[in-house]
Structure formats: C-alpha cells, structure tokens
Design an enzyme around this catalytic site. Structure first.
Site, PDB file in Angstrom:
ATOM      1  N   THR A   1       0.818  -1.216   0.000  1.00 57.47           N
ATOM      2  CA  THR A   1       0.000   0.000   0.000  1.00 57.47           C
ATOM      3  C   THR A   1       0.852   1.266   0.000  1.00 57.47           C
ATOM      4  O   THR A   1       1.902   1.332   0.647  1.00 57.47           O
ATOM      5  CB  THR A   1      -0.925   0.000   1.229  1.00 57.47           C
ATOM      6  OG1 THR A   1      -1.643  -1.229   1.275  1.00 57.47           O
ATOM      7  CG2 THR A   1      -1.905   1.155   1.166  1.00 57.47           C
TER       8      THR A   1
ATOM      9  N   GLY B   1      -5.181   2.381  -1.957  1.00 55.46           N
ATOM     10  CA  GLY B   1      -5.405   1.425  -0.884  1.00 55.46           C
ATOM     11  C   GLY B   1      -5.428   0.010  -1.409  1.00 55.46           C
ATOM     12  O   GLY B   1      -4.396  -0.630  -1.559  1.00 55.46           O
TER      13      GLY B   1
ATOM     14  N   ASP C   1      -4.098 -15.267  -3.177  1.00 62.10           N
ATOM     15  CA  ASP C   1      -4.924 -16.473  -3.115  1.00 62.10           C
ATOM     16  C   ASP C   1      -4.524 -17.340  -1.915  1.00 62.10           C
ATOM     17  O   ASP C   1      -5.333 -18.135  -1.427  1.00 62.10           O
ATOM     18  CB  ASP C   1      -4.792 -17.287  -4.404  1.00 62.10           C
ATOM     19  CG  ASP C   1      -5.339 -16.534  -5.620  1.00 62.10           C
ATOM     20  OD1 ASP C   1      -6.115 -15.578  -5.411  1.00 62.10           O
ATOM     21  OD2 ASP C   1      -4.987 -16.901  -6.749  1.00 62.10           O
TER      22      ASP C   1
ATOM     23  N   ARG D   1      -5.159 -14.493   1.648  1.00 61.78           N
ATOM     24  CA  ARG D   1      -6.519 -14.092   2.021  1.00 61.78           C
ATOM     25  C   ARG D   1      -7.222 -15.122   2.901  1.00 61.78           C
ATOM     26  O   ARG D   1      -7.899 -14.747   3.863  1.00 61.78           O
ATOM     27  CB  ARG D   1      -7.328 -13.745   0.773  1.00 61.78           C
ATOM     28  CG  ARG D   1      -6.976 -12.363   0.262  1.00 61.78           C
ATOM     29  CD  ARG D   1      -7.557 -12.002  -1.080  1.00 61.78           C
ATOM     30  NE  ARG D   1      -7.227 -10.602  -1.390  1.00 61.78           N
ATOM     31  CZ  ARG D   1      -7.236 -10.077  -2.599  1.00 61.78           C
ATOM     32  NH1 ARG D   1      -7.550 -10.832  -3.637  1.00 61.78           N
ATOM     33  NH2 ARG D   1      -6.922  -8.812  -2.794  1.00 61.78           N
TER      34      ARG D   1
ATOM     35  N   SER E   1      -8.931 -18.574  -6.487  1.00 59.73           N
ATOM     36  CA  SER E   1      -9.028 -17.118  -6.399  1.00 59.73           C
ATOM     37  C   SER E   1     -10.430 -16.675  -5.978  1.00 59.73           C
ATOM     38  O   SER E   1     -10.592 -15.797  -5.120  1.00 59.73           O
ATOM     39  CB  SER E   1      -8.654 -16.478  -7.735  1.00 59.73           C
ATOM     40  OG  SER E   1      -8.744 -15.070  -7.656  1.00 59.73           O
TER      41      SER E   1
ATOM     42  N   GLU F   1      -5.367  -6.801   3.207  1.00 62.62           N
ATOM     43  CA  GLU F   1      -5.387  -7.896   2.235  1.00 62.62           C
ATOM     44  C   GLU F   1      -6.565  -7.771   1.271  1.00 62.62           C
ATOM     45  O   GLU F   1      -7.061  -8.773   0.737  1.00 62.62           O
ATOM     46  CB  GLU F   1      -5.421  -9.260   2.928  1.00 62.62           C
ATOM     47  CG  GLU F   1      -4.141  -9.638   3.629  1.00 62.62           C
ATOM     48  CD  GLU F   1      -2.976  -9.860   2.671  1.00 62.62           C
ATOM     49  OE1 GLU F   1      -2.981 -10.849   1.938  1.00 62.62           O
ATOM     50  OE2 GLU F   1      -2.070  -9.021   2.663  1.00 62.62           O
ATOM     51  N   GLY F   2      -7.026  -6.544   1.047  1.00 65.58           N
ATOM     52  CA  GLY F   2      -8.155  -6.298   0.154  1.00 65.58           C
ATOM     53  C   GLY F   2      -9.427  -6.071   0.938  1.00 65.58           C
ATOM     54  O   GLY F   2      -9.871  -6.934   1.683  1.00 65.58           O
TER      55      GLY F   2
END
Length: 405
Positions: free
Chosen positions: A138, A143, A256, A259, A332, A382-383
């Site tokens: 980041t 972000g 993958d 997460r 994914s 992590e998203g």
C-alpha cells in the site's frame, strides 16, 4: 464438488497445541500489549523458537507462513505436501482465539514470508530461510487497488534502484526484511509490477514512523520510504520478464494464499467473542438452547444463534479455500469469498457480542471490546470488503478488471 470440511485427524494435535498456546501464552498478555502499543512482546521469542523447532521436526505439518508453497514436482492432480494450507488456517484461527495482534507480531511468520514461500525460486528460499519478512504494498495514493503501485524499480547493472513510499507495513520496524512491490515500467501497467526482498539496513530504506491504531495494537504498523535504495537483482522474486499477456495474475497469486489466512484470523477472533458471550449470557440466566427454534427463546439467545450460524458459514468458506489450495485447484474466487465473508462476519459478531453483554462488553473488564477493535482491520487489509466483492463478481460473471471496475 464434494468436500469433507471436518478437520482432518492429522491436524488435530496441531490445533490443540495452538489452542493451548492461545489460552496460556497469548490471552494472559493480550491486554498488556494492547496498552503498550509499540513495545515488542518479548514473550513471543520463546514461542517463535518452539514453532521453529516444530517446523524443523515436521510436527507443524507445514503450517505457518512457509506452508503456502507447492512442492516441486507435484502434478496438477496431486496435493500439496501435508495439507499445509489447511494446517495453517486451522492453527491460525486457534491462535487468534488468543490474540490476533500478537499473532501478527510472531517472528518469521509475516505476510512477506508467505510471498517468499509462494513465488521465490529454490535458491531464494534457501537464502531467505529464517528471515522475518514484512509485506509492503500500500502507498499514500492508493489502498486496495494494488495495480496502482507507483514505487519504481530501475535496473542499474547488477542492482535495482527502488524509489517510493509504503504505508501500513505490518511489523515494518521489527522484521528482518521487507517484500516491496514496485513497478519496472509504469507505462506497461500491471504486468510490470514485481516484488523485491529488501534487507533491513540497506542504504536508502528508512522507517519514517509507526502508526497509532484502533486495534491490533500489539502489532507494529510502519511507514517506510525508499530513496535510491539499491537491491541486488537476485532479490527480485519470480521472473524479471514482463509478460503483458499474463498481466497482474502472477503478482496477485500471492493473495490467493494469504486471504484465507486473514479470513482464519477473523474466524478465530469471532469464535473467542462467541465463546465468552455464551458464558456471560449463561451467568445472566440466558441459556442458548440448540434444540429449540430461536423465536421461542430469549431474544439474546436468538441473536446469539444467528451470529453463530453466520460464523459457521465464514469458517466453512475459509476451510474450502484452504482445501482447494492444498489440492492444486484454482481458488481465487473462493479465497476472496472467504475473506469477504469472514471479514464482515468478524466485525458483525464481535460488535454484536459487545452489544449483547452491555456494560460488561463495553468495559475493559473483559476482552470483548478489544476483539471488536481488533476485528475491524481484518475486513480491510489484504483487500477490503468492497474489493473482495468486486473480485467475486468478476470471477462469477467471467469479466476482466477492465470490463468490471
């Protein structure tokens, strides 16, 4: 697709060990390091040494940051040795029943270690073995959209020269090295983004400050700048070639694997809240009856049953994503579904438990308020929740990132 989502027997001893560590080592110091945000938890050194010993002996079954790597020579129909992803998510969930911030502070178990384990070649694996690696993605200008990386890496002889600024680097001051995402050529878009291992003490790399945070206060979060920072070209992870056809897929493959780990953190933190809330409700005379419909019970018991059902869905999605990774199946979609569901459920469950326990939940007499604070970041890093939903929509609809933004 039929999947047995019961915990494998071979993992149960590891899970029991992780639970004992959470209960007897992490819980007792949880409040201490929440209050002393930037103090290093020295108690973790002994625990890290124990984990290293288990890994060396094979007793850890591949769990931990190094567990995401596929064994060389496995064919597409084979499985990853020891079911390491499943071992990782189940043991991480148990550890986070103790304290997620302390887990994130564990030496040699950083997200950067997962990146190295996922994409490094055999020589790099040996060279960085035993290192504690942070992950720096980041930047101040973006972000969750990792494709917007503007930190640059320019090849100059046998070295890459890195320039840029990274924020929200977990354990950025404490770790031995940082996995930095940078672009080789901004004009070539996502395909030019690569990751580099930058050792601490490298000239031009500087930890600018540590953040003050709402939760996971035991874990340091750093801002790091890179000014003409020269890194050996051998420290680029994966191939230095820019494959425009492959695009960003290679770099994103790391997520993958990571997460589901973050989803497991949310599952463990939420489980801790549910377990304590059930006990506190019982002390107040409210018993949760699993044999009666919720609408025939006390309103608090009915709410608790709904929270627990939601939690179970997040747990099963997390196990599914890990199982698929262990069995060489593209995950994914499932990794993002697990992260999205568990991240949202973690916040919903912990905040609802605070509400159900009223003044006890809101005060520092119990850890409920702390778990509510800690869980929020698990829906963000992590998203974010929104990014995960976008990824899921693209996968389900068969659309590219350019077609669905």
């Amino acid at each position: 697709m039929s999947i047995n989502l019961e915990v494998p027997k071979k993992h149960r001893a590891l899970i029991d060990q992780a639970h004992q560590v959470a209960m007897n080592m992490l819980r007792p110091i949880s409040r201490k390091y929440d209050a002393a945000e930037h103090a290093y938890p020295e108690e973790l050194d002994m625990l890290a040494a124990m984990i290293d010993g288990l890994a060396a002996s094979g007793a850890s079954e591949g769990a931990g940051a190094t567990g995401v790597r596929r064994e060389a020579g496995d064919d597409d129909k084979g499985t990853v040795k020891n079911g390491s992803n499943m071992a990782s998510v189940t043991s991480i969930a148990e550890m986070c029943w103790g304290d997620v911030g302390l887990l994130l502070s564990m030496p040699r178990q950083g997200l950067g270690n997962s990146a190295i384990a996922s994409v490094a070649d055999e020589e790099q694996l040996k060279r960085f073995e035993g290192k504690w690696a942070s992950m720096a993605i980041t930047e101040p200008s973006f972000g969750s959209d990792s494709a917007q990386v503007s930190t640059t890496a320019v090849l100059d002889g046998d070295e890459y020269v890195i320039n840029g600024e990274k924020i929200f680097v977990t354990s950025g001051e404490r770790s031995d090295c940082v996995v930095v995402w940078a672009t080789l050529d901004k004009s070539l878009g996502r395909a030019a983004i690569k990751s580099f291992v930058v050792e601490k003490g490298t000239p031009g790399m500087k930890v600018e400050r540590l953040e003050e945070k709402l939760g996971i206060r035991a874990s340091d979060t750093a801002v790091i700048t890179f000014t003409d920072c020269r890194v050996p070209k051998e420290n680029l992870l994966g191939s230095p070639e820019i494959n425009v056809e492959q695009g960003f897929a290679g770099a994103m493959a790391t997520f993958d694997n990571t997460r589901p780990l973050v989803a497991a953190m949310a599952v463990g933190t939420a489980r801790a809240s549910l377990d304590l809330t059930r006990d506190l409700l019982a002390q107040a005379g409210v018993e949760v009856d699993y044999d009666r419909p919720g609408h025939l019970q006390h309103a608090a018991a009915a709410k608790f049953l709904q929270l627990e059902a939601d939690w179970e869905g997040a747990r099963l999605l997390t196990l599914q994503a890990a199982w698929m990774a262990d069995n060489r199946k593209p995950n994914s979609l499932e990794a993002s579904m697990a992260k999205a569901k568990a991240g949202r459920v973690g916040s919903d469950v912990t905040l609802s438990c605070v509400e159900l326990c009223a003044s006890v939940g809101y005060s520092e007499t119990e850890l409920l308020e702390k778990w509510a604070r800690d869980s929020k970041i698990l829906d963000i890093f992590e998203g974010t929740q929104q990014i995960q939903q976008l990824i899921v929509a693209r996968r389900v609809l068969g659309l590219t990132s350019a077609q669905l933004k």
